[in-house]
Write a protein that holds these residues in place. Structure first.
Motif, PDB file in Angstrom:
ATOM      1  N   GLN A  62       0.830  -1.196   0.000  1.00 48.18           N
ATOM      2  CA  GLN A  62       0.000   0.000   0.000  1.00 48.18           C
ATOM      3  C   GLN A  62       0.870   1.255   0.000  1.00 48.18           C
ATOM      4  O   GLN A  62       1.857   1.338   0.734  1.00 48.18           O
ATOM      5  CB  GLN A  62      -0.889   0.010   1.244  1.00 48.18           C
ATOM      6  CG  GLN A  62      -2.095   0.929   1.143  1.00 48.18           C
ATOM      7  CD  GLN A  62      -3.199   0.307   0.309  1.00 48.18           C
ATOM      8  OE1 GLN A  62      -3.360  -0.904   0.259  1.00 48.18           O
ATOM      9  NE2 GLN A  62      -3.975   1.140  -0.355  1.00 48.18           N
ATOM     10  N   PHE A  63       0.499   2.259  -0.832  1.00 51.07           N
ATOM     11  CA  PHE A  63       1.236   3.517  -0.916  1.00 51.07           C
ATOM     12  C   PHE A  63       0.253   4.690  -0.816  1.00 51.07           C
ATOM     13  O   PHE A  63      -0.891   4.581  -1.262  1.00 51.07           O
ATOM     14  CB  PHE A  63       2.014   3.600  -2.236  1.00 51.07           C
ATOM     15  CG  PHE A  63       3.094   2.556  -2.359  1.00 51.07           C
ATOM     16  CD1 PHE A  63       4.382   2.823  -1.922  1.00 51.07           C
ATOM     17  CD2 PHE A  63       2.809   1.313  -2.898  1.00 51.07           C
ATOM     18  CE1 PHE A  63       5.375   1.861  -2.020  1.00 51.07           C
ATOM     19  CE2 PHE A  63       3.798   0.338  -3.001  1.00 51.07           C
ATOM     20  CZ  PHE A  63       5.080   0.617  -2.561  1.00 51.07           C
ATOM     21  N   PRO A  64       0.692   5.821  -0.261  1.00 44.82           N
ATOM     22  CA  PRO A  64      -0.221   6.962  -0.102  1.00 44.82           C
ATOM     23  C   PRO A  64      -0.502   7.703  -1.395  1.00 44.82           C
ATOM     24  O   PRO A  64      -1.546   8.326  -1.545  1.00 44.82           O
ATOM     25  CB  PRO A  64       0.512   7.865   0.901  1.00 44.82           C
ATOM     26  CG  PRO A  64       1.961   7.527   0.709  1.00 44.82           C
ATOM     27  CD  PRO A  64       1.988   6.058   0.397  1.00 44.82           C
ATOM     28  N   ASN A  65       0.430   7.669  -2.350  1.00 40.81           N
ATOM     29  CA  ASN A  65       0.238   8.320  -3.649  1.00 40.81           C
ATOM     30  C   ASN A  65       1.240   7.752  -4.647  1.00 40.81           C
ATOM     31  O   ASN A  65       1.981   6.809  -4.347  1.00 40.81           O
ATOM     32  CB  ASN A  65       0.336   9.854  -3.540  1.00 40.81           C
ATOM     33  CG  ASN A  65       1.622  10.308  -2.884  1.00 40.81           C
ATOM     34  OD1 ASN A  65       2.695   9.771  -3.139  1.00 40.81           O
ATOM     35  ND2 ASN A  65       1.528  11.305  -2.024  1.00 40.81           N
ATOM     36  N   ALA A  66       1.284   8.353  -5.838  1.00 36.85           N
ATOM     37  CA  ALA A  66       2.080   7.773  -6.926  1.00 36.85           C
ATOM     38  C   ALA A  66       3.579   7.884  -6.700  1.00 36.85           C
ATOM     39  O   ALA A  66       4.324   6.978  -7.088  1.00 36.85           O
ATOM     40  CB  ALA A  66       1.696   8.435  -8.245  1.00 36.85           C
ATOM     41  N   ALA A  67       4.037   8.976  -6.102  1.00 37.45           N
ATOM     42  CA  ALA A  67       5.483   9.204  -6.012  1.00 37.45           C
ATOM     43  C   ALA A  67       6.222   8.073  -5.286  1.00 37.45           C
ATOM     44  O   ALA A  67       7.184   7.508  -5.833  1.00 37.45           O
ATOM     45  CB  ALA A  67       5.760  10.556  -5.357  1.00 37.45           C
ATOM     46  N   PRO A  68       5.823   7.690  -4.057  1.00 39.69           N
ATOM     47  CA  PRO A  68       6.527   6.588  -3.406  1.00 39.69           C
ATOM     48  C   PRO A  68       6.320   5.249  -4.107  1.00 39.69           C
ATOM     49  O   PRO A  68       7.189   4.380  -4.059  1.00 39.69           O
ATOM     50  CB  PRO A  68       5.956   6.578  -1.981  1.00 39.69           C
ATOM     51  CG  PRO A  68       4.655   7.286  -2.070  1.00 39.69           C
ATOM     52  CD  PRO A  68       4.814   8.298  -3.150  1.00 39.69           C
ATOM     53  N   GLY A  83      -0.515   4.843 -11.190  1.00 38.03           N
ATOM     54  CA  GLY A  83      -0.293   6.206 -10.712  1.00 38.03           C
ATOM     55  C   GLY A  83      -0.574   7.194 -11.820  1.00 38.03           C
ATOM     56  O   GLY A  83      -0.809   6.811 -12.981  1.00 38.03           O
ATOM     57  N   GLY A  84      -0.530   8.462 -11.489  1.00 37.73           N
ATOM     58  CA  GLY A  84      -0.835   9.507 -12.448  1.00 37.73           C
ATOM     59  C   GLY A  84       0.225   9.638 -13.527  1.00 37.73           C
ATOM     60  O   GLY A  84       1.409   9.377 -13.308  1.00 37.73           O
ATOM     61  N   ASP A  85      -0.220  10.062 -14.707  1.00 34.74           N
ATOM     62  CA  ASP A  85       0.699  10.188 -15.839  1.00 34.74           C
ATOM     63  C   ASP A  85       1.755  11.266 -15.615  1.00 34.74           C
ATOM     64  O   ASP A  85       2.928  11.080 -15.963  1.00 34.74           O
ATOM     65  CB  ASP A  85      -0.070  10.438 -17.132  1.00 34.74           C
ATOM     66  CG  ASP A  85      -1.065  11.592 -17.057  1.00 34.74           C
ATOM     67  OD1 ASP A  85      -1.280  12.147 -15.959  1.00 34.74           O
ATOM     68  OD2 ASP A  85      -1.653  11.941 -18.106  1.00 34.74           O
ATOM     69  N   SER A  86       1.384  12.386 -15.018  1.00 34.36           N
ATOM     70  CA  SER A  86       2.355  13.463 -14.790  1.00 34.36           C
ATOM     71  C   SER A  86       3.451  13.025 -13.821  1.00 34.36           C
ATOM     72  O   SER A  86       4.634  13.337 -14.021  1.00 34.36           O
ATOM     73  CB  SER A  86       1.653  14.710 -14.250  1.00 34.36           C
ATOM     74  OG  SER A  86       0.752  15.237 -15.201  1.00 34.36           O
ATOM     75  N   MET A 211      -0.904   2.196 -15.775  1.00 30.93           N
ATOM     76  CA  MET A 211      -0.421   0.955 -15.180  1.00 30.93           C
ATOM     77  C   MET A 211       1.042   0.815 -15.546  1.00 30.93           C
ATOM     78  O   MET A 211       1.412   0.945 -16.718  1.00 30.93           O
ATOM     79  CB  MET A 211      -1.202  -0.242 -15.706  1.00 30.93           C
ATOM     80  CG  MET A 211      -0.681  -1.572 -15.177  1.00 30.93           C
ATOM     81  SD  MET A 211      -1.495  -2.995 -15.960  1.00 30.93           S
ATOM     82  CE  MET A 211      -0.575  -4.330 -15.200  1.00 30.93           C
ATOM     83  N   PHE A 212       1.874   0.567 -14.549  1.00 32.96           N
ATOM     84  CA  PHE A 212       3.312   0.498 -14.762  1.00 32.96           C
ATOM     85  C   PHE A 212       3.824  -0.932 -14.647  1.00 32.96           C
ATOM     86  O   PHE A 212       3.260  -1.757 -13.923  1.00 32.96           O
ATOM     87  CB  PHE A 212       4.051   1.353 -13.722  1.00 32.96           C
ATOM     88  CG  PHE A 212       3.549   2.759 -13.630  1.00 32.96           C
ATOM     89  CD1 PHE A 212       3.592   3.604 -14.718  1.00 32.96           C
ATOM     90  CD2 PHE A 212       3.016   3.247 -12.440  1.00 32.96           C
ATOM     91  CE1 PHE A 212       3.124   4.906 -14.632  1.00 32.96           C
ATOM     92  CE2 PHE A 212       2.558   4.541 -12.339  1.00 32.96           C
ATOM     93  CZ  PHE A 212       2.600   5.380 -13.441  1.00 32.96           C
ATOM     94  N   GLY A 213       4.910  -1.170 -15.352  1.00 35.98           N
ATOM     95  CA  GLY A 213       5.641  -2.416 -15.181  1.00 35.98           C
ATOM     96  C   GLY A 213       7.118  -2.108 -15.006  1.00 35.98           C
ATOM     97  O   GLY A 213       7.678  -1.293 -15.739  1.00 35.98           O
ATOM     98  N   ARG A 214       7.712  -2.723 -14.016  1.00 30.82           N
ATOM     99  CA  ARG A 214       9.171  -2.607 -13.858  1.00 30.82           C
ATOM    100  C   ARG A 214       9.830  -3.328 -15.024  1.00 30.82           C
ATOM    101  O   ARG A 214       9.393  -4.391 -15.439  1.00 30.82           O
ATOM    102  CB  ARG A 214       9.563  -3.233 -12.519  1.00 30.82           C
ATOM    103  CG  ARG A 214      11.038  -3.218 -12.199  1.00 30.82           C
ATOM    104  CD  ARG A 214      11.286  -3.775 -10.802  1.00 30.82           C
ATOM    105  NE  ARG A 214      10.748  -5.123 -10.637  1.00 30.82           N
ATOM    106  CZ  ARG A 214      11.393  -6.230 -11.012  1.00 30.82           C
ATOM    107  NH1 ARG A 214      12.588  -6.151 -11.571  1.00 30.82           N
ATOM    108  NH2 ARG A 214      10.849  -7.428 -10.822  1.00 30.82           N
ATOM    109  N   GLU A 215      10.887  -2.721 -15.583  1.00 30.27           N
ATOM    110  CA  GLU A 215      11.516  -3.300 -16.757  1.00 30.27           C
ATOM    111  C   GLU A 215      11.949  -4.745 -16.516  1.00 30.27           C
ATOM    112  O   GLU A 215      11.789  -5.611 -17.384  1.00 30.27           O
ATOM    113  CB  GLU A 215      12.710  -2.442 -17.189  1.00 30.27           C
ATOM    114  CG  GLU A 215      12.301  -1.118 -17.820  1.00 30.27           C
ATOM    115  CD  GLU A 215      13.482  -0.307 -18.314  1.00 30.27           C
ATOM    116  OE1 GLU A 215      14.630  -0.724 -18.081  1.00 30.27           O
ATOM    117  OE2 GLU A 215      13.257   0.749 -18.941  1.00 30.27           O
TER     118      GLU A 215
END
Length: 311
Positions: A62-68, A83-86, A211-215
């Motif tokens: 669990q994370f509070p927002n996109a940055a962490p 997380g957000g695109d920006s 949606m992100f994926g680690r390389e």
């Protein structure tokens, strides 16, 4: 004889270590480590019943927002997240080893700027000369920069206080800042506490959740990521088509008041979207703005940051 036994023992130990290493690698390959936020991916997957019969283990963080969350992805602590695109473009400007592999689009009210009820600031055109709280690199940071451009004002016309959403809310309430740039449901809660949304030029920045994926995970766990990607898209579609049920699940997961969540739902629609040339072009606009404003220190070609093969 002792030398022969020693060699046999060594070979046995090496074989045992190899088996243990292979077993550990196999276990890791059968698990997907996913970052989430309150009311995020897990909720829509539960609502769509897409957490049933998953052929691998999902380990949630669990994370509070996109940055962490993005920091955890870049550090290899998780394999995927949203997380957000920006915020993603900001992270990419610092050499993050992450790719966007899916997207959820938003239509309706995006990020806004709020002031206290008694503030002399009446519109977005009046922001110059004031102190604005916002999370650094977030969609709200991007929004304020775009507002300054739209009103032909320099980027340093405002003083930024880069604060987390919770700290930004407190700073606005205490008068430590003049304005707070943020998104719903934070904006809806601030309005109930007496804050005003500044009118003016809006809808200046894109508002995708990515949606992100680690390389490394894209290389080593692609079948798991593809399956999770497809499940998440089904969850997003379910949420778009079952808004009341989604609000109820959000309420149970986040503890936010139902009236706040209903306001948030009424002000914006979210739905699955393709990672395509149009989306990537919008992200290039953000990267170019961040470079012009000095948010990132080099001009960035965003195309390599997106993997369209999962769609």
């Amino acid at each position: 004889m002792s030398l022969i036994l020693s060699r046999r023992s060594a070979l046995g130990l090496m074989a045992g270590s190899l088996v243990a290493a292979c077993s550990g690698a196999a276990q890791a390959a059968s698990k997907l480590f996913v970052g989430d936020q309150r009311g995020g991916s897990r909720v829509v997957l539960q609502g769509a019943k897409r957490l049933d019969n998953v052929p691998y283990e999902i380990i949630w963080s669990q994370f509070p927002n996109a940055a962490p969350l993005l920091e955890a992805l870049n550090a290899g602590a998780i394999d995927s997240g949203i997380g957000g695109d920006s915020a993603f473009i900001f992270a990419a400007g610092t050499d993050a080893k992450i790719k966007a592999i899916g997207a959820q689009a938003a239509r309706g009210m995006g990020p806004v700027v709020l002031v206290r009820r008694d503030s002399p600031i009446r519109s977005l055109a009046d922001l110059a000369g004031h102190k604005v709280a916002t999370p650094r690199g977030s969609v709200s940071h991007n929004h304020v920069l775009a507002v300054l451009e739209a009103y032909h004002q320099p980027y340093d016309a405002v003083t930024f206080a880069f604060l987390s959403p919770s700290d930004g809310r407190a700073a606005l309430q205490s008068g430590a800042v003049d304005a707070w740039a943020i998104w719903d449901p934070n904006a809806a809660m601030a309005e109930q506490e007496g804050a005003r949304i500044l009118p003016g030029k809006q809808d200046l920045v894109s508002g995708y959740a990515l949606m992100f994926g680690r390389e490394g995970a894209i290389a080593d766990k692609r079948p798991l990521l593809q399956d999770y990607h497809d499940r998440l898209y089904a969850g997003w579609a379910w949420a778009a088509q079952n808004r009341d049920a989604y609000v109820d699940l959000m309420h149970k997961d986040t503890g936010l008041a139902l009236d706040i969540l209903r306001i948030t739902q009424a002000r914006a629609d979210r739905f699955p979207a393709r990672v395509d040339a149009a989306l990537i072009a919008q992200q290039q606009e953000t990267a170019d703005r961040y470079f012009r404003a000095g948010v990132i220190d080099r001009k960035l070609d965003v195309r390599p940051l997106f993997d369209t093969s999962f769609s």
